[in-house]
Write an enzyme that holds these catalytic residues in place. Structure first.
Site, PDB file in Angstrom:
ATOM      1  N   GLY A   1      36.540  43.161  45.219  1.00  0.00           N
ATOM      2  CA  GLY A   1      35.353  42.329  45.025  1.00  0.00           C
ATOM      3  C   GLY A   1      35.350  41.159  45.999  1.00  0.00           C
ATOM      4  O   GLY A   1      34.292  40.757  46.503  1.00  0.00           O
TER       5      GLY A   1
ATOM      6  N   ASP B   1      41.998  35.519  35.891  1.00  0.00           N
ATOM      7  CA  ASP B   1      42.724  36.786  36.099  1.00  0.00           C
ATOM      8  C   ASP B   1      43.968  36.894  35.212  1.00  0.00           C
ATOM      9  O   ASP B   1      44.586  37.957  35.132  1.00  0.00           O
ATOM     10  CB  ASP B   1      43.122  36.936  37.575  1.00  0.00           C
TER      11      ASP B   1
ATOM     12  N   LYS C   1      35.024  42.581  35.819  1.00  0.00           N
ATOM     13  CA  LYS C   1      36.137  42.602  36.775  1.00  0.00           C
ATOM     14  C   LYS C   1      36.415  44.054  37.177  1.00  0.00           C
ATOM     15  O   LYS C   1      35.574  44.916  36.982  1.00  0.00           O
ATOM     16  CB  LYS C   1      37.366  41.923  36.155  1.00  0.00           C
TER      17      LYS C   1
HETATM   18  C1  S3P Z   1      38.601  35.528  43.520  1.00  0.00           C
HETATM   19  C2  S3P Z   1      37.796  34.955  42.570  1.00  0.00           C
HETATM   20  C3  S3P Z   1      37.738  35.397  41.168  1.00  0.00           C
HETATM   21  C4  S3P Z   1      38.949  36.244  40.800  1.00  0.00           C
HETATM   22  C5  S3P Z   1      39.241  37.276  41.839  1.00  0.00           C
HETATM   23  C6  S3P Z   1      39.528  36.623  43.181  1.00  0.00           C
HETATM   24  C7  S3P Z   1      38.556  35.026  44.906  1.00  0.00           C
HETATM   25  O1  S3P Z   1      36.580  36.179  40.987  1.00  0.00           O
HETATM   26  O2  S3P Z   1      38.737  36.867  39.548  1.00  0.00           O
HETATM   27  O3  S3P Z   1      40.358  38.056  41.467  1.00  0.00           O
HETATM   28  O4  S3P Z   1      39.454  35.361  45.700  1.00  0.00           O
HETATM   29  O5  S3P Z   1      37.620  34.277  45.222  1.00  0.00           O
HETATM   30  P1  S3P Z   1      35.142  35.531  40.662  1.00  0.00           P
HETATM   31  O6  S3P Z   1      34.728  34.708  41.800  1.00  0.00           O
HETATM   32  O7  S3P Z   1      34.240  36.713  40.460  1.00  0.00           O
HETATM   33  O8  S3P Z   1      35.352  34.738  39.408  1.00  0.00           O
END
Ligand code: S3P
Length: 425
Positions: free
Chosen positions: A91, A311, A338
């Site tokens: 993501g 997380d 997630k």
């Molecule tokens: C992350 C932000 C978080 C986290 C992901 C990594 C990042 O997600 O859960 O594992 O590296 O910016 P979200 O921005 O969707 O909360």
């Protein structure tokens, strides 16, 4: 993967580099002028997806394990990729890279694995479109695959409905190329690694409360990045150290950025014995964490602490089963979008192990103190679910079998051998 109860865990461990910081070091290194030298880089599958995307856009990246050299080509140095960019399971890759790609002068299509194709992308499409981006999902559900047709952008002030570092970072990265100032305000402060690193690379970033702003840069400049150990990976060893009777573990060189340290605060609030040693700070604060087995009690987890441990909530939910009394996790609906629906995955797995746990709209309620027994656990191919149940299995009677256990390679190759390496026979 089969896990059985162990008598205790003892010793020292250096866990792999922070995933969020590793991604950002490749991205900023690629669009900076000159060479960026990264130490402590996480060679997990997610970060390799980021490397592969920038390779496809003409960036030379030499890497050998955790030592990486990125030969950046400057803000306007990326080339149109010849194929669709595959972000794999990541993501962070998908969302952050979109902020960099929206203002380029070429078109690109992004895709990923089955999990990525179900994750919400409107959350970045909406603000980037407001900035002038031409971005559209090729599906009707607003998910990947999606197409970005590079176009000039202008700054906006975006009020984000979610506290998400991925959304904030996509907007700030796009803001590097936009006309005028770009601002993002979020309901609670999410991890600030992008803001910290953008400044290290020479960008003008300001932060005030939960608002971050950036003005367009003429260039970024390559630099040295030392990636600390990932507190989200350290969390499994913190929990194991607290839960397995008689354990004592020293976890070395862990990133303790205040936007990420909620796990330490909540473990301590639950009665966990964690001591910070050898603290230092060169941009990203770091410390060694000494954890000793403790009698835990339940707690309430909600509000502004949630983004700082988002997380780690699966591991905290499992830990709560070993704590005296009730634990309530709320304001955590983000867990549903997630790598898997983590509320569902946790409730299913913990119930199979005999826990008293209930799903709510935005979290879970756990009544601790019931002994757990081994079970067959579906990881839903989610690395954090697999690692959570490996640790839980160490404290349960009988054998725990984790299905799809190899998914830990997303963020922690070598996890099972590192964990079992601490077990005393
Ligand atoms: C992350 C932000 C978080 C986290 C992901 C990594 C990042 O997600 O859960 O594992 O590296 O910016 P979200 O921005 O969707 O909360």
């Amino acid at each position: 993967m089969k896990i059985a109860k162990v008598p205790c865990l003892k010793g020292e461990i250096t866990i792999p580099g922070d995933k969020s910081i590793s991604h950002r070091s490749i991205m900023l290194g690629s669009i900076a002028k000159g060479t960026t030298e990264i130490t402590g880089f996480l060679p997990g599958a997610d970060c390799l997806s980021t490397i592969s995307c920038f390779n496809s856009m003409g960036i030379e990246i030499q890497w050998e394990g955790s030592h990486v050299l990125v030969h950046g080509k400057g803000l306007r140095g990326l080339k149109a990729p010849k194929t669709i960019l595959d972000c794999g399971n990541s993501g962070t890759t998908t969302r952050l890279i979109s902020g960099i790609l929206a203002p380029q002068n070429f078109n690109v299509t992004l895709t990923g694995d089955a999990s990525i194709k179900k994750r919400p992308m409107k959350r970045i499409m909406e603000p980037l479109s407001q900035m002038g981006a031409k971005i559209k999902s090729l599906e009707t559900n607003g998910c990947a695959p999606f197409e970005i047709c590079g176009s000039p952008l202008h700054g906006i002030h975006y009020q984000s409905p979610v506290a998400s570092a991925q959304v904030k970072s996509a907007i700030l990265l796009a803001g590097l190329y936009a006309e005028g100032e770009t601002r993002v305000t979020e309901p609670y402060l999410s991890r600030n690694h992008s803001e910290v690193m953008l400044k290290q690379f020479g960008a003008q970033v300001q932060t005030e409360g939960t608002t971050a702003s950036i003005v367009p840069a003429s260039e970024l400049y390559g630099c040295k990045v030392d990636v600390p150990g990932d507190i989200s990976s350290a969390a499994f060893f913190l929990a194991a150290g607290l839960m397995v009777p008689g354990s004592e573990i020293l976890i070395k060189h862990v990133g303790i950025n205040p936007t990420r340290d909620g796990i330490i605060k909540i473990c301590q609030a639950m009665g966990g014995n964690i001591t910070l040693l050898n603290s230092s700070d060169s941009g990203e604060p770091v410390a060694d964490l000494l954890v000793r087995c403790s009698n835990l009690h339940g707690t309430e987890i909600g509000g502004e602490v949630i983004p700082s441990l988002i997380d780690e909530l699966p591991m905290l939910a499992a830990m709560a089963c070993f704590a005296e009394g009730k634990t309530v996790i709320r304001d955590a609906a983000e867990l549903k979008v997630k790598e898997s629906n983590r509320i569902h995955a946790m409730v299913l797995g913990l119930t199979a192990m005999g826990a008293d746990v209930r799903e709510t709209d935005d979290g879970m309620v756990i009544n601790g103190g019931k002994p757990l027994h081994g079970a067959v656990i579906d990881s839903f191919l989610d690395h954090r679910i697999a690692m959570t149940f490996a640790v839980t299995g160490l404290c349960a009677e009988g054998e725990t079998t984790i299905l799809g256990a190899d998914c830990v390679n997303i963020s922690y190759p070598g996890f099972y051998s590192d964990l079992m390496g601490l077990a005393e026979q």
